[in-house]
Design a protein around this motif. Structure first.
Motif, short mmCIF file in Angstrom:
data_model
loop_
_atom_site.label_atom_id
_atom_site.label_comp_id
_atom_site.label_asym_id
_atom_site.label_seq_id
_atom_site.Cartn_x
_atom_site.Cartn_y
_atom_site.Cartn_z
N SER A 8 3.12 2.51 -2.00
CA SER A 8 3.19 3.27 -3.25
C SER A 8 1.94 4.11 -3.47
O SER A 8 2.01 5.21 -4.01
N HIS A 9 0.77 3.62 -3.04
CA HIS A 9 -0.46 4.41 -3.14
C HIS A 9 -0.31 5.71 -2.34
O HIS A 9 -0.68 6.78 -2.82
N TYR A 10 0.22 5.62 -1.14
CA TYR A 10 0.41 6.81 -0.32
C TYR A 10 1.45 7.74 -0.91
O TYR A 10 1.28 8.95 -0.91
N GLN A 25 0.82 -1.22 0.00
CA GLN A 25 0.00 0.00 0.00
C GLN A 25 0.85 1.27 0.00
O GLN A 25 0.35 2.36 -0.27
N THR A 48 -0.36 9.14 -4.36
CA THR A 48 -1.68 9.78 -4.30
C THR A 48 -1.89 10.64 -3.06
O THR A 48 -2.29 11.79 -3.17
#
Length: 85
Positions: free
Chosen positions: A22-24, A20, A27
């Motif tokens: 990379s999402h943080y 998760q 984005t």
């Protein structure tokens, strides 16, 4: 990469998992940092500001502190992520 950002990424990864992270990074963090930068630019010189950003799912909070220097540049002094649930 700034040391505070490396530490923040490590803490986020420890909380949400590497899958998760990379999402943080792509984005969530850019939006938080843009908001905090905007907030800092409106502050008086040399006043340390702290702000907390709670994630929508309520599982994590990111806290930033920073200052606007006399030359008008802003600097993040510290960043940390903490698990809430």
């Amino acid at each position: 990469m700034e040391p505070w950002m490396q530490k923040l990424n490590q803490e986020i990864g420890d909380i949400v998992g590497e899958d998760q992270l990379s999402h943080y990074q792509v984005t969530v963090l850019p939006q938080i940092l843009a908001d905090f930068h905007k907030m800092l630019t409106c502050q008086p010189f040399n006043k340390t500001i702290k702000e907390q950003y709670r994630m929508e799912n309520g599982k994590m909070e990111i806290e930033l502190s920073g200052v606007k220097k006399a030359d008008g540049n802003v600097k993040i002094l510290e960043a940390k992520a903490k698990r809430l649930l």
